[in-house]
Design a protein around this motif. Structure first.
Motif, PDB file in Angstrom:
ATOM      1  N   ASP A   1       0.827  -1.214   0.000  1.00 34.09           N
ATOM      2  CA  ASP A   1       0.000   0.000   0.000  1.00 34.09           C
ATOM      3  C   ASP A   1       0.859   1.260   0.000  1.00 34.09           C
ATOM      4  N   TYR A   2       1.976   1.217   0.748  1.00 32.21           N
ATOM      5  CA  TYR A   2       2.838   2.407   0.830  1.00 32.21           C
ATOM      6  C   TYR A   2       3.518   2.705  -0.502  1.00 32.21           C
TER       7      TYR A   2
ATOM      8  N   SER B   1       1.117   3.854  -3.323  1.00 34.08           N
ATOM      9  CA  SER B   1       0.290   5.036  -3.082  1.00 34.08           C
ATOM     10  C   SER B   1       0.701   6.173  -4.016  1.00 34.08           C
ATOM     11  N   GLU B   2      -0.279   6.791  -4.655  1.00 33.85           N
ATOM     12  CA  GLU B   2       0.012   7.848  -5.643  1.00 33.85           C
ATOM     13  C   GLU B   2       0.451   9.151  -4.989  1.00 33.85           C
ATOM     14  N   LYS B   3       0.029   9.409  -3.752  1.00 34.72           N
ATOM     15  CA  LYS B   3       0.355  10.654  -3.056  1.00 34.72           C
ATOM     16  C   LYS B   3       1.094  10.340  -1.755  1.00 34.72           C
ATOM     17  N   ASP B   4       1.962  11.279  -1.338  1.00 38.08           N
ATOM     18  CA  ASP B   4       2.622  11.119  -0.050  1.00 38.08           C
ATOM     19  C   ASP B   4       1.834  11.831   1.045  1.00 38.08           C
ATOM     20  N   GLU B   5       2.403  11.924   2.237  1.00 39.93           N
ATOM     21  CA  GLU B   5       1.694  12.519   3.367  1.00 39.93           C
ATOM     22  C   GLU B   5       1.389  13.993   3.155  1.00 39.93           C
TER      23      GLU B   5
ATOM     24  N   ASP C   1       2.733  14.192  -5.546  1.00 38.84           N
ATOM     25  CA  ASP C   1       2.743  12.982  -6.361  1.00 38.84           C
ATOM     26  C   ASP C   1       3.932  12.123  -5.948  1.00 38.84           C
ATOM     27  N   LYS C   2       3.677  10.853  -5.689  1.00 38.75           N
ATOM     28  CA  LYS C   2       4.733   9.974  -5.189  1.00 38.75           C
ATOM     29  C   LYS C   2       5.052   8.869  -6.193  1.00 38.75           C
ATOM     30  N   CYS C   3       4.189   7.916  -6.346  1.00 38.19           N
ATOM     31  CA  CYS C   3       4.455   6.788  -7.238  1.00 38.19           C
ATOM     32  C   CYS C   3       4.135   7.183  -8.678  1.00 38.19           C
TER      33      CYS C   3
ATOM     34  N   ARG D   1      -0.792  -8.542  -4.739  1.00 39.60           N
ATOM     35  CA  ARG D   1      -0.673  -8.389  -3.284  1.00 39.60           C
ATOM     36  C   ARG D   1      -1.070  -9.686  -2.588  1.00 39.60           C
TER      37      ARG D   1
ATOM     38  N   HIS E   1       9.368   6.273  -7.151  1.00 41.60           N
ATOM     39  CA  HIS E   1       8.865   7.473  -6.482  1.00 41.60           C
ATOM     40  C   HIS E   1       9.665   8.692  -6.939  1.00 41.60           C
TER      41      HIS E   1
END
Length: 353
Positions: free
Chosen positions: A24-25, A28-32, A36-38, A55, A113
């Motif tokens: 899940d981490y 994930s497309e967005k960070d905290e 944009d992350k992934c 998964r 990322h």
């Protein structure tokens, strides 16, 4: 580039929870912070085509291993700030990593990322072999050392810039060899004597600390002068050599590092170009040799100064008392000498004269 292995910090959770959490981490497309992350992901050696199915497939295979609490390893492959790998290059690098670890054919999730200054790829690989259900222990547990060798191979094949203190490199014979760590040149005996006496860093040590990286990483004379000026140092050519000024104290550039001689610098940076140091510069304050023992050193130097002052006063008093005593006995010595000379015969007197 670097290859980092994440430690398993909480083994009280179930395999399903740990593997699912990593899945899940990394996907994930967005960070905290909402960035944009992934930006791209791929999966290798799965039967399922969807991330949800992959998964479940990885969790199911991991649960086949009864003895291993966490048979899935989580790695991160990171590139330098100015390096942007393509999807093809990332896939090739991951395949080289799996081959180097002896994990070819194992379930692998790759998620790239881009929410930091360095593009990095998370690699989640299941160490349980999909056919034999045996848990593979890469390189008998010495996988970190193997990772350094794999990084050197990837850098050679894809042309990435090695880290400054890279452990391994590929030599001219295409053999992976260990880099010999370069030892910093120690301060001269004269500089060390100064430090032992004062407890403060010598100009040579300050220059080595502040100037080494700046000179070593400079790509032009302008960059070298600008960096040194910001550090409160000044670089000048003197005769056929080079010196670095720490305040008003001149330090030979070659005493900072032998590769900083004027000849070697000109070979790397081109013909020498003087810098502009006319503007005010950062003032260099004395630095203690050791911050840990700074208080004890001040206590020692104060005690030493007190003892030196007391010895000086004692010496001056002794000299004065000797002068007084000498002044008191000199008249008596002169009279005795005069009386003795008068008793000598003429021949004896002439001989003495």
């Amino acid at each position: 580039m670097i290859l980092k292995k994440f430690k398993r910090t909480n083994l009280s959770r179930t395999k399903r929870a740990m593997i699912g959490g990593i899945f899940d981490y990394v996907l994930s497309e967005k960070d905290e912070e909402g960035k944009d992350k992934c930006v791209w992901s791929t999966a290798l050696n799965f039967i399922a085509a969807t991330s949800k199915g992959q998964r479940a497939e990885m969790i199911s295979l991991a649960e086949e291993s009864i003895r291993s609490k966490m048979p899935c390893a989580h790695w991160m492959m990171s590139w330098n700030e100015n390096e942007i790998p393509t999807e093809q290059q990332i896939t090739e690098a991951v395949q080289m990593f799996l081959k180097g670890m002896g994990l070819e054919g194992h379930q692998t999730l790759v998620a790239v990322h881009a929410n930091t200054q360095n593009v990095h790829a998370h690699i989640l690989v299941n160490r349980v072999h999909p056919d034999t259900f045996q848990v593979i222990q890469p390189h008998n547990g010495f996988d970190i050392e193997a990772a350094h060798r794999i990084v050197a191979a990837i850098e050679k094949v894809q042309g990435w810039k090695p880290q400054k203190n890279a452990r391994y490199r590929v030599d001219e014979n295409n053999m992976i060899v260990r880099n010999t760590p370069r030892k910093r040149q120690p301060p001269s005996s004269k500089a060390q004597d100064f430090e032992n006496y004062t407890g403060a860093k010598s100009a040579q040590r300050i220059a080595q600390k502040r100037a080494h990286e700046l000179i070593d990483n400079a790509t032009s004379w302008e960059e070298l002068h600008t960096g040194l000026k910001e550090a409160g140092l000044r670089f000048e050519k003197k005769g056929s050599g080079a010196i670095v000024f720490v305040g008003e104290i001149a330090v030979k550039a070659s005493s900072i590092d032998r590769k900083f001689s004027m000849g070697k610098l000109c070979k790397r940076l081109g013909e020498y170009q003087p810098g502009d140091y006319s503007a005010s510069m950062l003032k260099i304050e004395p630095e203690p040799l050791s911050k840990i023992a700074e208080a004890q050193w001040h206590e020692y130097t104060n005690a030493r100064k007190t003892a030196q002052d007391a010895h000086k006063m004692e010496k001056e008093e002794l000299q004065k008392s000797n002068e007084i005593a000498l002044a008191e006995i000199m008249p008596s010595r002169r009279r005795t000498r005069k009386r003795l000379l008068q008793t000598l015969p003429n021949m004896g007197l002439n001989l003495w004269v």
